[in-house]
Design an enzyme around this catalytic site. Sequence first.
Site, PDB file in Angstrom:
ATOM      1  N   GLY A 239       0.755  -1.242   0.000  1.00 32.05           N
ATOM      2  CA  GLY A 239       0.000   0.000   0.000  1.00 32.05           C
ATOM      3  C   GLY A 239       0.785   1.292   0.000  1.00 32.05           C
ATOM      4  N   ARG A 276       2.710  -1.529  -5.886  1.00 32.23           N
ATOM      5  CA  ARG A 276       2.907  -0.253  -6.553  1.00 32.23           C
ATOM      6  C   ARG A 276       4.292   0.358  -6.278  1.00 32.23           C
ATOM      7  NH1 ARG A 276      -1.515   3.123  -7.618  1.00 32.23           N
ATOM      8  NH2 ARG A 276      -2.683   2.002  -6.032  1.00 32.23           N
ATOM      9  N   ARG A 312      -6.520   3.516 -15.181  1.00 32.77           N
ATOM     10  CA  ARG A 312      -6.479   4.257 -13.906  1.00 32.77           C
ATOM     11  C   ARG A 312      -7.077   5.670 -14.002  1.00 32.77           C
ATOM     12  NH1 ARG A 312      -2.621   5.560 -11.286  1.00 32.77           N
ATOM     13  NH2 ARG A 312      -3.444   5.055  -9.246  1.00 32.77           N
ATOM     14  N   TYR A 316     -10.181   5.700 -11.542  1.00 34.64           N
ATOM     15  CA  TYR A 316      -9.929   6.355 -10.248  1.00 34.64           C
ATOM     16  C   TYR A 316      -9.692   7.846 -10.397  1.00 34.64           C
ATOM     17  CZ  TYR A 316      -8.298   1.565  -9.060  1.00 34.64           C
ATOM     18  OH  TYR A 316      -8.146   0.213  -8.885  1.00 34.64           O
ATOM     19  N   CYS A 342     -14.375   4.288 -27.775  1.00 34.35           N
ATOM     20  CA  CYS A 342     -15.665   4.965 -27.894  1.00 34.35           C
ATOM     21  C   CYS A 342     -16.368   5.080 -26.555  1.00 34.35           C
ATOM     22  CB  CYS A 342     -16.525   4.214 -28.907  1.00 34.35           C
ATOM     23  SG  CYS A 342     -15.740   4.236 -30.510  1.00 34.35           S
ATOM     24  N   GLU A 343     -15.808   5.878 -25.675  1.00 32.16           N
ATOM     25  CA  GLU A 343     -16.383   6.203 -24.374  1.00 32.16           C
ATOM     26  C   GLU A 343     -15.889   7.601 -24.053  1.00 32.16           C
ATOM     27  OE1 GLU A 343     -18.002   4.137 -22.127  1.00 32.16           O
ATOM     28  OE2 GLU A 343     -17.715   2.205 -23.120  1.00 32.16           O
ATOM     29  N   TYR A 371      -0.705  -1.655 -11.972  1.00 32.23           N
ATOM     30  CA  TYR A 371      -2.120  -1.534 -12.337  1.00 32.23           C
ATOM     31  C   TYR A 371      -2.282  -0.888 -13.719  1.00 32.23           C
ATOM     32  CZ  TYR A 371      -2.315  -2.254  -7.272  1.00 32.23           C
ATOM     33  OH  TYR A 371      -2.121  -2.746  -6.000  1.00 32.23           O
TER      34      TYR A 371
HETATM   35  C1  LIG Z   1      -3.101  -5.147  -3.672  1.00 33.52           C
HETATM   36  C2  LIG Z   1      -2.510  -5.754  -2.485  1.00 33.52           C
HETATM   37  C3  LIG Z   1      -1.193  -5.437  -2.126  1.00 33.52           C
HETATM   38  C4  LIG Z   1      -0.356  -4.429  -2.868  1.00 33.52           C
HETATM   39  O1  LIG Z   1      -0.827  -3.148  -2.733  1.00 33.52           O
HETATM   40  P1  LIG Z   1       0.032  -1.904  -3.322  1.00 33.52           P
HETATM   41  O2  LIG Z   1      -0.793  -0.727  -2.973  1.00 33.52           O
HETATM   42  O3  LIG Z   1       0.159  -2.102  -4.779  1.00 33.52           O
HETATM   43  O4  LIG Z   1       1.351  -1.921  -2.628  1.00 33.52           O
HETATM   44  C5  LIG Z   1      -0.679  -6.057  -1.011  1.00 33.52           C
HETATM   45  N1  LIG Z   1      -1.396  -6.947  -0.293  1.00 33.52           N
HETATM   46  C6  LIG Z   1      -2.664  -7.281  -0.621  1.00 33.52           C
HETATM   47  C7  LIG Z   1      -3.393  -8.271   0.199  1.00 33.52           C
HETATM   48  C8  LIG Z   1      -3.258  -6.689  -1.722  1.00 33.52           C
HETATM   49  O5  LIG Z   1      -4.514  -7.012  -2.026  1.00 33.52           O
END
Ligand SMILES: *Cc1c(COP(=O)(O)O)cnc(C)c1O
Length: 408
Positions: A239, A276, A312, A316, A342-343, A371
């Site tokens: 994350g 990410r 993305r 988002y 076509c959107e 992603y």
């Molecule tokens: C998507 C996901 C990650 C990776 O998340 P990032 O934001 O890309 O680092 C890690 N663990 C789990 C369980 C996930 O679903």
Amino acid sequence: MFSFVGKDLFIENVKVLDIEKKYKTATYIYSKNKIIQNYKAYHTPLAESRRSGLICFAVKTNPNVSLLKILAKLKSGTDTVSGGEIYRSLEAGILPEKIVYAGVGKTAEEIEFALKKNIFMFNVESFQELEAIDKIAKKLKKVAHIAFRINPDVDPDTHSHIVTGKKGTKFGIPYDEALHAYAFAKKHKNVLPIGIHSHIGSQILDVSAYKLAAVKIKKITDELAKNGIQIEYINCGGGLGIAYKKDQKVPTPADLMKEIFEVFDADKKFIFEPGRSIIGDAGCLLTKVIYEKSSGEKNFLIVDAAMNDLIRPSLYDAYHEIIPIKDVKEEMFKTDVVGPVCESGDFLAKDRVLPRLKQGDFLIVTCTGAYGAAMASEYNLRPHLAQVLIDKDKMTLIRKRGQYKDLR
Ligand SMILES: *Cc1c(COP(=O)(O)O)cnc(C)c1O
């Protein structure tokens, strides 16, 4: 990853326009040495902390086998969310004892596959899933290592589609049922709870949310210890955010580890699941202007990459920096960068001030390693893009451009 030599844009030691000459557009490009650098940003502080731990790259962010092979060579593990991702990890040479497996909907077939391949750990997301794993493990005469994915009910400041650790999301076991879950697991002989897992969201730019989650997880592990359940592995999830905007300040993996290690005793082992932050800024998308046009007040650059290649921005409202491959002394103008799909939701960038690009010019959409290709589709029957890996002065095609005859 990028550098200008005079007017020429380079990725590592390769001129971007030479990539275009060889592979055409639109093309996803990755920098091998940026991936290595990003992995080491986790590995080095972990090694220096002298805590034991495992870095498990989140395959869903980019499952290209050539990229996974780079990480396998670095001794990375993987975080997987399907049988397919376990299969792909093994194909790339990731060791089974470094594969963790999350996901709210693991099927019996997937669980059996994972057990037969001897993966390290299941991150269990419900009571019924625990029962299913126990039953299948029993049939195979195995004991499955498990962690419960606990929802610590913290709210990182990120996009609502990618918050996963707050009450009321579909992920994990609610915080106040955690102790009950481990007691439940204890009653099953073919599962062994050795870990606890939380993944609170994605593109997190403030590590204090991790600290909050860690403190709440620590409370659970302390309670469990009192009840004779020793949790060896703390899985902190993934994350960590990246700098989608130039000069944006982002926390480093070392910052993240500092917050978390403070909370736990020295004997705990840690798992990190970055996706990410390993691959995001190591990839970009090279695309060409097909047409320019204006409509009312607005300018449009119509390029040969679209929402089916990179969803993305549409999904988002994500911001990706655009690097025009054009002399910056050109007159500037404000424009949307859109694809041919076509959107009206098909765009890569809105209201950007760029040098006045013309038909046939090239531009780079940055930070598309995570992603990006992973979420691509063949919507509008647009064949999937070529993918090229740069290693110093070498280019390697790591996915061939799709052909009409292969369209599904
Ligand atoms: C998507 C996901 C990650 C990776 O998340 P990032 O934001 O890309 O680092 C890690 N663990 C789990 C369980 C996930 O679903």
